[in-house]
Design a protein around this motif. Structure first.
Motif, PDB file in Angstrom:
ATOM      1  N   THR A  19      60.895  33.159  43.307  1.00 30.51           N
ATOM      2  CA  THR A  19      60.502  33.918  42.129  1.00 30.51           C
ATOM      3  C   THR A  19      59.217  33.358  41.521  1.00 30.51           C
ATOM      4  OG1 THR A  19      62.791  34.520  41.626  1.00 30.51           O
ATOM      5  CG2 THR A  19      61.212  34.657  39.823  1.00 30.51           C
ATOM      6  N   GLY A  20      59.169  32.046  41.336  1.00 25.10           N
ATOM      7  CA  GLY A  20      57.996  31.424  40.748  1.00 25.10           C
ATOM      8  C   GLY A  20      56.748  31.622  41.583  1.00 25.10           C
ATOM      9  N   ALA A  21      56.868  31.421  42.889  1.00 26.14           N
ATOM     10  CA  ALA A  21      55.707  31.567  43.776  1.00 26.14           C
ATOM     11  C   ALA A  21      55.175  32.990  43.751  1.00 26.14           C
ATOM     12  CB  ALA A  21      56.089  31.162  45.193  1.00 26.14           C
ATOM     13  N   CYS A  22      56.072  33.964  43.778  1.00 26.05           N
ATOM     14  CA  CYS A  22      55.636  35.361  43.807  1.00 26.05           C
ATOM     15  C   CYS A  22      55.064  35.797  42.457  1.00 26.05           C
ATOM     16  CB  CYS A  22      56.785  36.266  44.241  1.00 26.05           C
ATOM     17  SG  CYS A  22      57.218  36.041  45.992  1.00 26.05           S
ATOM     18  N   MET A  23      55.615  35.290  41.364  1.00 26.88           N
ATOM     19  CA  MET A  23      55.042  35.588  40.053  1.00 26.88           C
ATOM     20  C   MET A  23      53.625  35.035  39.944  1.00 26.88           C
ATOM     21  SD  MET A  23      56.874  37.381  37.936  1.00 26.88           S
ATOM     22  CE  MET A  23      58.041  38.413  38.826  1.00 26.88           C
ATOM     23  N   ALA A  24      53.415  33.829  40.458  1.00 28.44           N
ATOM     24  CA  ALA A  24      52.073  33.254  40.453  1.00 28.44           C
ATOM     25  C   ALA A  24      51.136  34.054  41.342  1.00 28.44           C
ATOM     26  CB  ALA A  24      52.131  31.794  40.918  1.00 28.44           C
ATOM     27  N   HIS A  25      51.643  34.529  42.455  1.00 30.99           N
ATOM     28  CA  HIS A  25      50.813  35.275  43.402  1.00 30.99           C
ATOM     29  C   HIS A  25      50.294  36.579  42.802  1.00 30.99           C
ATOM     30  CE1 HIS A  25      49.271  36.390  47.320  1.00 30.99           C
ATOM     31  NE2 HIS A  25      49.838  37.569  47.194  1.00 30.99           N
ATOM     32  N   ILE A  26      51.086  37.220  41.938  1.00 35.51           N
ATOM     33  CA  ILE A  26      50.627  38.488  41.339  1.00 35.51           C
ATOM     34  C   ILE A  26      49.866  38.274  40.037  1.00 35.51           C
ATOM     35  CG2 ILE A  26      52.458  39.804  42.469  1.00 35.51           C
ATOM     36  CD1 ILE A  26      53.931  39.927  39.788  1.00 35.51           C
ATOM     37  N   GLY A  27      49.560  36.992  39.713  1.00 34.85           N
ATOM     38  CA  GLY A  27      48.632  36.738  38.632  1.00 34.85           C
ATOM     39  C   GLY A  27      49.152  36.062  37.398  1.00 34.85           C
ATOM     40  N   HIS A  28      50.452  35.803  37.310  1.00 37.74           N
ATOM     41  CA  HIS A  28      51.002  35.164  36.127  1.00 37.74           C
ATOM     42  C   HIS A  28      50.904  33.640  36.230  1.00 37.74           C
ATOM     43  CE1 HIS A  28      52.373  39.116  35.064  1.00 37.74           C
ATOM     44  NE2 HIS A  28      53.171  39.191  36.110  1.00 37.74           N
ATOM     45  N   THR A  29      50.958  32.972  35.085  1.00 41.05           N
ATOM     46  CA  THR A  29      50.995  31.518  35.047  1.00 41.05           C
ATOM     47  C   THR A  29      52.457  31.071  35.014  1.00 41.05           C
ATOM     48  OG1 THR A  29      48.913  31.452  33.835  1.00 41.05           O
ATOM     49  CG2 THR A  29      50.278  29.473  33.776  1.00 41.05           C
ATOM     50  N   VAL A  30      52.840  30.173  35.907  1.00 42.68           N
ATOM     51  CA  VAL A  30      54.258  29.867  36.118  1.00 42.68           C
ATOM     52  C   VAL A  30      54.513  28.376  35.988  1.00 42.68           C
ATOM     53  CG1 VAL A  30      56.166  29.971  37.774  1.00 42.68           C
ATOM     54  CG2 VAL A  30      54.504  31.848  37.671  1.00 42.68           C
ATOM     55  N   THR A  31      55.612  28.040  35.319  1.00 47.94           N
ATOM     56  CA  THR A  31      56.125  26.673  35.306  1.00 47.94           C
ATOM     57  C   THR A  31      57.561  26.699  35.814  1.00 47.94           C
ATOM     58  OG1 THR A  31      54.779  26.090  33.380  1.00 47.94           O
ATOM     59  CG2 THR A  31      56.615  24.638  33.915  1.00 47.94           C
ATOM     60  N   CYS A  32      57.817  25.943  36.873  1.00 50.18           N
ATOM     61  CA  CYS A  32      59.173  25.815  37.414  1.00 50.18           C
ATOM     62  C   CYS A  32      59.771  24.494  36.925  1.00 50.18           C
ATOM     63  CB  CYS A  32      59.151  25.824  38.935  1.00 50.18           C
ATOM     64  SG  CYS A  32      58.751  27.419  39.668  1.00 50.18           S
ATOM     65  N   VAL A  33      60.935  24.584  36.322  1.00 49.51           N
ATOM     66  CA  VAL A  33      61.608  23.412  35.764  1.00 49.51           C
ATOM     67  C   VAL A  33      62.905  23.157  36.525  1.00 49.51           C
ATOM     68  CG1 VAL A  33      62.841  22.535  33.739  1.00 49.51           C
ATOM     69  CG2 VAL A  33      60.608  23.604  33.460  1.00 49.51           C
ATOM     70  N   ASP A  34      63.165  21.898  36.811  1.00 48.53           N
ATOM     71  CA  ASP A  34      64.428  21.519  37.455  1.00 48.53           C
ATOM     72  C   ASP A  34      64.796  20.128  36.964  1.00 48.53           C
ATOM     73  OD1 ASP A  34      65.987  22.626  40.222  1.00 48.53           O
ATOM     74  OD2 ASP A  34      66.303  20.520  39.717  1.00 48.53           O
ATOM     75  N   LYS A  35      66.093  19.892  36.762  1.00 56.89           N
ATOM     76  CA  LYS A  35      66.546  18.590  36.271  1.00 56.89           C
ATOM     77  C   LYS A  35      66.511  17.514  37.349  1.00 56.89           C
ATOM     78  CE  LYS A  35      71.452  19.597  37.064  1.00 56.89           C
ATOM     79  NZ  LYS A  35      72.781  19.760  36.429  1.00 56.89           N
ATOM     80  N   ASN A  36      66.366  17.923  38.606  1.00 55.64           N
ATOM     81  CA  ASN A  36      66.315  16.986  39.730  1.00 55.64           C
ATOM     82  C   ASN A  36      64.906  16.403  39.833  1.00 55.64           C
ATOM     83  OD1 ASN A  36      66.064  15.818  42.345  1.00 55.64           O
ATOM     84  ND2 ASN A  36      67.792  17.045  43.070  1.00 55.64           N
ATOM     85  N   GLU A  37      64.741  15.173  39.363  1.00 59.48           N
ATOM     86  CA  GLU A  37      63.413  14.565  39.311  1.00 59.48           C
ATOM     87  C   GLU A  37      62.808  14.398  40.706  1.00 59.48           C
ATOM     88  OE1 GLU A  37      63.512  10.967  37.092  1.00 59.48           O
ATOM     89  OE2 GLU A  37      64.205  11.919  35.240  1.00 59.48           O
TER      90      GLU A  37
END
Length: 457
Positions: A19-37
């Motif tokens: 989801t994040g990669a495709c949102m960035a690909h169509i022009g949006h700015t994306v931040t992916c957050v995960d608790k797994n450091e």
């Protein structure tokens, strides 16, 4: 020109990363957050936690618009839209475990209470969640907010189920059959339409083909109906596969060829040819989990879903049929060497969740067989999950000295095995159980193999 949004994705797993990669690909700015450091640090270095064709390349190409973090609070402060894309594993009763979703929702609420926003935050359920979860998430966001300094927070909850196929998830995200949105707020639906406009109109640049020639259908409905669409779709597809397997088992008894039968019925536009492949049955992270969750929901409301129960029963039986077919020619499994060709639940993924290979291997081991497995991508993961199974990294090494082989996953290289070489390497009786009906029986027999498919002579 389509509006650009700041998008947050909570959960850097399979659905979240795609989801994040495709949102960035169509022009949006994306931040992916995960608790797994560790996962986040690897992603910052370009190392993905999953195998998915084209995903790594897409993240690399859009690196300026996508970043990775373990911090939820800045995301809530800056994002216009936040996707919840965390795991919802099944509990003992089959019902989806929403503890991960609940933790994220409460965290969003707490963070919202500590920031000032000009517009309501749109919180999108991308995780597969039971009917009613939209209201549940809304309640938890409010509960989280009440733990912070400002209990009055502004947000909207939207359901946006995913329909991704592992192995082609990037393509499915950019060229979907439909986009489904459920919400009670019209403004939130309008914002989501703007978010997806480049995909709906197919106005983004792409090197992937084929691109749809018409606008992607955009389905809007209420929260509960959107949540049900996801479960109903996967339950129907799982049932369709089980139906094909039921027909295959009858075909074996009456001398018909299920390949011809399903080709014939698949030409009926009301049925269609897809998901009619007979064999070992379905596995993976979606079908088993979603069917069980839908059954649990039905039973919660005192309704027994008989068709779904039958679909599950047929699917479980297909895996046991592999053992029956092996015993038919090996007679006993004790001391026999069996090669499992393909270990992931389907080609083009390293996902072993509910993989037929693992349950088959456990039964074989329990009955005294020596199991050797091969998979071009999932081998190392399988070895970690089943240390008692020997895993090799060449299909012909797996076949060497094997009394029988089971084609479990129809990777292209396994469809195109050198059958004569396989027969030369194997020990008698040189049995091939084709769990995906991917090999021509005549070619296998001509090479000197005993061939057993599903619903075929």
């Amino acid at each position: 020109m389509a509006e650009r949004f700041d998008v947050g994705v909570v959960g850097a797993g399979y659905v979240g990363l795609v989801t994040g990669a495709c949102m960035a690909h169509i022009g949006h700015t994306v931040t992916c957050v995960d608790k797994n450091e560790g996962r986040i640090e690897n992603l910052k270095r370009g190392k993905l936690p999953i195998y998915e064709p084209q995903l790594g390349e897409m993240i690399a190409r859009n690196r300026k618009r996508i970043r990775f973090s373990t911090e939820l609070h800045p995301l809530v402060r800056e994002a216009d839209i936040v996707f919840i894309a965390v795991d919802t594993p099944p509990g003992d009763d089959g019902a989806a475990d929403l503890s991960n979703v609940a933790a994220v929702a409460r965290g969003i609420g707490r963070s919202l209470s500590e920031v000032e926003r000009e517009r309501p935050l749109i919180v999108v359920n991308k995780s597969t969640v039971p009917v009613g979860s939209g209201d549940y998430v809304s309640m938890l966001i409010q509960e989280g907010a009440e733990e912070g300094p400002n209990g009055e927070v502004s947000y909207r909850v939207v359901s946006n189920p995913e329909f991704l196929r592992e192995g082609s998830a990037v393509y499915d995200s950019l060229f979907p059959d439909r986009i489904v949105l459920g919400a009670e707020d019209r403004e939130a639906l309008h914002t989501m339409r703007e978010l997806y406009r480049p995909i709906i109109e197919q106005s983004f640049a792409t090197e992937l083909d084929p691109r749809p020639t018409v606008a992607v259908p955009f389905v809007t409905t209420d929260l509960a109906s959107a949540e049900m669409i996801k479960y109903a779709a996967n339950a129907f597809l799982a049932t369709k596969i089980s139906f094909a397997n039921e027909i295959a088992n009858i075909c074996e008894r009456v001398g018909a060829d299920v390949k011809s039968v399903t080709a014939g019925i698949g030409l009926d536009h009301r049925i269609g040819p897809r998901f009619l492949d007979a064999g070992i049955g379905w596995g993976g992270s979606c079908f088993p989990k979603d069917v069980r969750a839908l059954m649990a929901t039905a039973r919660e409301h005192e309704y027994e879903p008989a068709i779904l129960a039958a679909a599950v029963s047929v699917n479980e039986r297909q895996r046991r049929l592999v053992i029956t077919k092996l015993q038919r020619d090996l007679h006993t499994l004790k001391g026999k060497r069996v090669a499992l060709l393909g270990l992931s639940f389907k080609p083009n993924t390293d996902d072993l969740r509910e993989a037929p290979s693992l349950s088959i291997a456990r039964i074989l081991e329990s009955r005294g067989a020596r199991v050797v497995g091969y998979d071009p991508v999932a081998g190392k993961r399988a070895a970690a999950l089943m240390p008692e199974m020997k895993v090799v990294f060449d299909p012909y090494e797996a076949l060497k000295g094997a009394n029988a082989a089971v084609l479990v996953t129809e990777w292209e290289e396994l469809r195109n095995l050198d059958l004569e070489r396989a027969a030369t390497l194997m020990a008698r009786p040189r049995l091939l159980v084709d769990g995906r009906n991917a090999i021509e029986p005549a070619a296998a027999r001509a090479a000197g193999l005993i061939y057993q498919g599903f619903g075929r002579e």
